[in-house]
Design an enzyme around this catalytic site. Structure first.
Site, PDB file in Angstrom:
ATOM      1  N   ASP A  17     -11.953  41.583  38.785  1.00 56.81           N
ATOM      2  CA  ASP A  17     -12.295  42.874  39.411  1.00 56.81           C
ATOM      3  C   ASP A  17     -11.239  43.233  40.453  1.00 56.81           C
ATOM      4  O   ASP A  17     -10.845  44.399  40.580  1.00 56.81           O
ATOM      5  CB  ASP A  17     -13.648  42.795  40.130  1.00 56.81           C
ATOM      6  CG  ASP A  17     -14.790  42.419  39.222  1.00 56.81           C
ATOM      7  OD1 ASP A  17     -15.487  43.315  38.732  1.00 56.81           O
ATOM      8  OD2 ASP A  17     -14.989  41.207  39.001  1.00 56.81           O
ATOM      9  N   ASN A  41     -20.953  38.547  40.044  1.00 59.33           N
ATOM     10  CA  ASN A  41     -20.203  37.295  40.213  1.00 59.33           C
ATOM     11  C   ASN A  41     -20.691  36.518  41.437  1.00 59.33           C
ATOM     12  O   ASN A  41     -20.674  35.294  41.451  1.00 59.33           O
ATOM     13  CB  ASN A  41     -18.710  37.588  40.360  1.00 59.33           C
ATOM     14  CG  ASN A  41     -18.072  37.952  39.033  1.00 59.33           C
ATOM     15  OD1 ASN A  41     -18.463  37.439  37.992  1.00 59.33           O
ATOM     16  ND2 ASN A  41     -17.110  38.858  39.065  1.00 59.33           N
ATOM     17  N   HIS A 241     -10.217  40.177  32.247  1.00 65.30           N
ATOM     18  CA  HIS A 241     -11.196  41.069  31.609  1.00 65.30           C
ATOM     19  C   HIS A 241     -11.185  42.499  32.165  1.00 65.30           C
ATOM     20  O   HIS A 241     -11.018  43.470  31.441  1.00 65.30           O
ATOM     21  CB  HIS A 241     -12.613  40.536  31.842  1.00 65.30           C
ATOM     22  CG  HIS A 241     -12.863  39.147  31.414  1.00 65.30           C
ATOM     23  ND1 HIS A 241     -13.069  38.795  30.110  1.00 65.30           N
ATOM     24  CD2 HIS A 241     -12.973  37.992  32.128  1.00 65.30           C
ATOM     25  CE1 HIS A 241     -13.303  37.500  30.025  1.00 65.30           C
ATOM     26  NE2 HIS A 241     -13.250  36.986  31.231  1.00 65.30           N
ATOM     27  N   ASP A 242     -11.474  42.595  33.462  1.00 68.95           N
ATOM     28  CA  ASP A 242     -11.789  43.903  34.048  1.00 68.95           C
ATOM     29  C   ASP A 242     -10.586  44.836  34.094  1.00 68.95           C
ATOM     30  O   ASP A 242     -10.747  46.066  34.094  1.00 68.95           O
ATOM     31  CB  ASP A 242     -12.374  43.709  35.453  1.00 68.95           C
ATOM     32  CG  ASP A 242     -13.685  42.939  35.411  1.00 68.95           C
ATOM     33  OD1 ASP A 242     -14.291  42.865  34.328  1.00 68.95           O
ATOM     34  OD2 ASP A 242     -14.101  42.419  36.459  1.00 68.95           O
TER      35      ASP A 242
HETATM   36  C1  BDR Z   1     -17.001  39.449  33.217  1.00 67.09           C
HETATM   37  O1  BDR Z   1     -17.819  38.591  34.011  1.00 67.09           O
HETATM   38  C2  BDR Z   1     -17.281  38.439  35.289  1.00 67.09           C
HETATM   39  O2  BDR Z   1     -17.296  37.101  35.693  1.00 67.09           O
HETATM   40  C3  BDR Z   1     -15.893  39.020  35.259  1.00 67.09           C
HETATM   41  O3  BDR Z   1     -15.580  39.618  36.507  1.00 67.09           O
HETATM   42  C4  BDR Z   1     -15.951  40.028  34.153  1.00 67.09           C
HETATM   43  O4  BDR Z   1     -16.387  41.284  34.619  1.00 67.09           O
HETATM   44  C5  BDR Z   1     -16.458  38.644  32.056  1.00 67.09           C
HETATM   45  O5  BDR Z   1     -17.504  38.165  31.267  1.00 67.09           O
HETATM   46 CA    CA Z   2     -16.462  41.796  37.001  1.00 69.78          CA
END
Ligand code: BDR
Ligand code: CA
Length: 311
Positions: A17, A41, A241-242
């Site tokens: 993030d 999180n 990911h984000d």
């Molecule tokens: C997602 O879960 C969170 O831990 C990360 O920030 C991401 O948004 C990945 O599964």
């Molecule tokens: Ca996230």
């Protein structure tokens, strides 16, 4: 050049993030209207403090940070301290924040931003969808007035919390079900894409070599993320990911997406939070777009450029 796309970033920083905030702050193709926080999180006190710390490092003194929901709609909160540490942003030394949360709550901020500029604002959600569901409950019109909702969450393949479910959807499946039922354009960047967005040691070194406080902070985040991904997920490189969700808004051509209909499993004994994805042949029949691949090198080029631009 087209005008920058205004976005509200709803997040739970979180290492990836934090990198998504950096991309949103430093990429001129998007304009960050505000950062809203949610429990995910870590608890919302921590994700909000982390958002303020990241905003401070990025020099985002004029971008509001607004705190959101402290727990999912119906369930107990599940956090991801095993991946993001006790603070939710372990690794770099703690920052003394110069940015502080604005008064108000995230769902109201989302409604106000979307309704103030019909058809223009994109919501990027990189966390459990609690705030977005609450915004919808308060003002169902957000679904028709938002330009688009882009989420990091879900998977049409395997999950990461359970074999069936990805973390963000698993944490608040009822919120996700509400959001995916509403009549807006949703693009889902799930694990199928984000597990292609792996940050190599070379890319991390390139970020460290930028030689700014922001670059050092990002490299330290990535180092910690690499350690926990190796230990907990048995993956050599961490997936950012984000970052994918923000990058899709800045440059959709980095991704391949397919039309689909996504339904959220809320009742399954073993499948809580599964994003059941039916791919559709024709765009006009589709409710949702689902990411299937990303041009990894260009994605990291964009992230590095943004971090460099922040100085
Ligand atoms: C997602 O879960 C969170 O831990 C990360 O920030 C991401 O948004 C990945 O599964
Ligand atoms: Ca996230």
């Amino acid at each position: 050049m087209s005008p920058a796309i205004p976005i509200v970033l709803d997040c739970d920083p979180g290492h990836d993030d934090a990198l998504a905030i950096m991309l949103a702050a430093g990429d001129s193709r998007v304009r960050l209207l505000g950062i809203t926080t949610v429990a995910g999180n870590q608890i919302v006190d921590k994700t909000t403090a982390n958002a303020c710390a990241v905003a401070t490092i990025a020099g985002l003194y004029d971008v509001p940070v607004v705190r959101g929901a402290g727990r999912p709609l119906l369930r107990e909160l599940t956090t991801a301290g095993n991946i993001h540490g006790d603070s939710g942003l372990d690794g770099p030394l703690p920052i003394v924040p110069k940015v502080h949360p604005q008064a108000g709550v995230a769902c109201d901020f989302i409604v106000d931003q979307v309704m103030a500029a019909p058809g223009e604002v994109t919501i990027v959600a990189t966390a459990p969808l609690t705030n977005v569901a609450l915004a919808l409950a308060k003002e169902p019109g957000v679904a028709t007035y938002a330009r688009e909702l882009v989420i990091m969450g879900g998977a049409y393949g395997r999950g990461n919390v359970t074999p069936a479910a990805e973390f963000n959807i698993y944490v608040d499946p009822e919120a996700a079900a509400m959001v995916f039922h509403a009549p807006w354009r949703i693009t889902m960047m799930g694990l199928d894409v984000t597990h292609q967005a792996l940050c190599s040691e070379e890319v991390q070194a390139e970020i460290a070599a930028i030689g700014t406080a922001t670059g050092d902070f990002c490299a330290q985040l990535l180092e910690y993320f690499r350690t926990t991904y190796r230990r907990e997920m048995d993956m050599a490189d961490p997936p950012v990911h984000d970052v994918c969700a923000v990058a899709y808004v800045a440059d959709p051509s980095l991704f391949v997406t397919r039309p689909a209909k996504v339904s959220i499993e809320t009742c399954g004994t073993y499948t809580r939070g599964m994003t059941v994805t039916e791919f559709l042949e024709r765009e006009k029949d589709s409710y949702h777009q689902v990411g299937t691949s990303v041009r990894r090198h260009e994605l990291f080029d964009a992230l590095i450029r943004a971090i460099r631009a922040l100085g």
